[in-house]
Design a protein around this motif. Structure first.
Motif, short mmCIF file in Angstrom:
data_model
loop_
_atom_site.label_atom_id
_atom_site.label_comp_id
_atom_site.label_asym_id
_atom_site.label_seq_id
_atom_site.Cartn_x
_atom_site.Cartn_y
_atom_site.Cartn_z
N ILE A 185 0.83 -1.21 0.00
CA ILE A 185 0.00 0.00 0.00
C ILE A 185 0.87 1.25 0.00
O ILE A 185 0.60 2.22 -0.73
CB ILE A 185 -0.95 -0.02 1.22
N VAL A 186 1.93 1.24 0.82
CA VAL A 186 2.84 2.40 0.88
C VAL A 186 3.51 2.63 -0.48
O VAL A 186 3.62 3.76 -0.95
CB VAL A 186 3.91 2.18 1.98
N MET A 187 3.93 1.53 -1.13
CA MET A 187 4.54 1.66 -2.46
C MET A 187 3.55 2.23 -3.47
O MET A 187 3.91 3.07 -4.30
CB MET A 187 5.08 0.31 -2.93
N ALA A 246 0.07 13.91 -3.99
CA ALA A 246 0.98 14.60 -3.07
C ALA A 246 2.38 13.99 -3.13
O ALA A 246 3.39 14.72 -3.14
CB ALA A 246 0.44 14.52 -1.64
N ALA A 247 2.46 12.67 -3.19
CA ALA A 247 3.76 11.99 -3.26
C ALA A 247 4.46 12.29 -4.58
O ALA A 247 5.68 12.50 -4.62
CB ALA A 247 3.58 10.49 -3.08
N ARG A 248 3.70 12.33 -5.66
CA ARG A 248 4.29 12.64 -6.97
C ARG A 248 4.81 14.07 -7.01
O ARG A 248 5.88 14.34 -7.57
CB ARG A 248 3.27 12.38 -8.07
N ASP A 249 4.07 15.00 -6.41
CA ASP A 249 4.54 16.39 -6.34
C ASP A 249 5.81 16.50 -5.51
O ASP A 249 6.74 17.23 -5.87
CB ASP A 249 3.45 17.29 -5.74
N ARG A 255 8.08 14.14 -5.06
CA ARG A 255 9.18 13.59 -5.85
C ARG A 255 9.65 14.56 -6.91
O ARG A 255 10.86 14.69 -7.17
CB ARG A 255 8.75 12.26 -6.51
N SER A 256 8.72 15.27 -7.52
CA SER A 256 9.09 16.26 -8.55
C SER A 256 9.90 17.40 -7.94
O SER A 256 10.89 17.85 -8.53
CB SER A 256 7.82 16.82 -9.21
N ARG A 257 9.50 17.86 -6.74
CA ARG A 257 10.23 18.94 -6.08
C ARG A 257 11.64 18.51 -5.71
O ARG A 257 12.61 19.26 -5.89
CB ARG A 257 9.48 19.40 -4.83
N VAL A 258 11.77 17.28 -5.20
CA VAL A 258 13.10 16.76 -4.84
C VAL A 258 13.98 16.65 -6.08
O VAL A 258 15.17 17.03 -6.07
CB VAL A 258 12.97 15.40 -4.13
N ALA A 259 13.40 16.12 -7.18
CA ALA A 259 14.17 15.98 -8.43
C ALA A 259 14.60 17.34 -8.96
O ALA A 259 15.74 17.51 -9.41
CB ALA A 259 13.33 15.25 -9.47
#
Length: 357
Positions: A325-327, A335-338, A340-344
């Protein structure tokens, strides 16, 4: 254009490098005795599942079609190669015999994928998924009633054990539901190198898929996935490109079947049911559709996790479900995709500042 090509090549080499690093770590841990015997035994099956996930990602991720019959192609590759290995065991040395077996498994699976793809790929969505699932089950059940033997007169094929007539000294290879036995013993002299062979096949599968995706045909395949009507309007042959992706995907699945068959002492067709196809699909979805690196990581984690959690006894599958579920949330939640985009973006900005300095 040059910058785009450099970026593509860089991403490809990062993927190859990741596989080599994982191989080096696993090999080092195994050779130094820091990897349990149980986990050492999972190394080759992990390679099998990684290859299968890569091949399915070509259809699901890049072609945009939902296929649920992938285990059927793997089954065909496994059985065709195992029959060849038994027939040629006294004639051809182990290494060239295994190479030929891999080519035969890939070719037979590709041919079947091509023949099935011609009528099937005219369907879309749920209809395509149902028909591919049916074909996978048909393949499994046909092989389940197959009896094959070899003697001085050549190969003999029958649909019942009583109908298979062999000369004295002849060898029965496929025994119906009992499958094929002792295939792994034909390669005892190179058994210790199967993990290395598996990693090489993973790299070859990645090379084929990545080069196809970045080619002109690959761009046509992804264009068809994104907007079929627009692709047809500019002259792209939708059926041809989808059939190309489906055939190559089937061939790579056949290679996974070859490695699977030659790593086992007993090969049974019951393993290649629709649950196996669903397992591959789960790895692809949790790793990220169209994300080869994600498929590799998800397959390694999810395949090895049940064994790593075996010490937790009754809570093992609960923890496994929570991690799944976490994966899923990490890959698909907005929210998680945003995040990841900010970190990248931060890493890219830091890299540019470092280059400028």
């Amino acid at each position: 254009m040059k910058k785009g090509m450099n970026k593509t090549s860089k991403n490809n080499f990062i993927t190859y490098g990741m596989v080599l690093v994982i191989f080096a770590v696993a090999q080092t841990l195994s050779s130094t005795g820091n990897l349990s015997r149980l986990l050492t035994g999972l190394l080759v099956p992990i390679c099998v599942y990684v290859i299968a996930a890569i091949s399915l990602n070509l259809v699901v991720g890049y072609s945009g079609e939902l296929s649920l019959g992938h285990a059927g192609f793997m089954c065909v590759g496994a059985y065709a190669s195992a029959v060849f290995s038994h027939v040629a065991s006294d004639v051809i040395p182990s290494v060239p015999r295994l190479i030929i077996a891999i080519l035969i498994g890939a070719a037979v699976a590709a041919l079947l994928g091509f023949l099935i793809g011609i009528p099937v790929l005219r369907l879309r969505g749920d209809y395509l998924a149902i028909v591919t699932l049916a074909f996978g089950e048909i393949i499994k059940n046909l092989i389940n009633i197959l009896y094959v033997g070899v003697d001085s007169k050549g190969l003999h094929v029958a649909t019942s054990s009583g109908a298979l007539q062999l000369e004295p000294g002849g060898k029965q290879i496929i025994k119906g539901a009992l499958g094929i036995s002792k295939t792994a013993t034909l390669y005892k002299d190179i058994k210790d190198y199967f993990f290395l062979i598996g990693v090489i096949l993973v790299l070859v599968s990645l090379f084929v898929v990545q080069n196809l995706v970045n080619s002109r045909s690959g761009r046509a395949i992804t264009a068809t996935r994104d907007n079929r009507i627009a692709a047809e309007s500019i002259g792209i042959n939708v059926t041809k490109n989808k059939l190309l992706a489906f055939t190559i995907s089937a061939a790579i699945a056949g290679v996974a079947g070859v490695l699977y068959a030659h790593n086992l002492s007993m090969l049974k067709v019951s393993v290649f049911d629709y649950n196996l196809s669903i397992t591959f699909l789960v790895y692809v979805i949790l790793g990220g559709i169209g994300n080869l690196r994600g498929s590799i990581i998800a397959t390694i984690i999810l395949y090895a996790l049940p064994e790593l959690l075996r010490g937790f006894s009754t809570y093992r599958m609960l923890i496994y479900a929570i991690i799944m579920i976490v994966m899923m949330l990490f890959n698909w939640a907005p929210a998680a995709r945003d995040f990841r985009s900010r970190v990248a973006d931060k890493f890219k900005k830091h890299g540019k500042e470092k280059e400028a300095a």
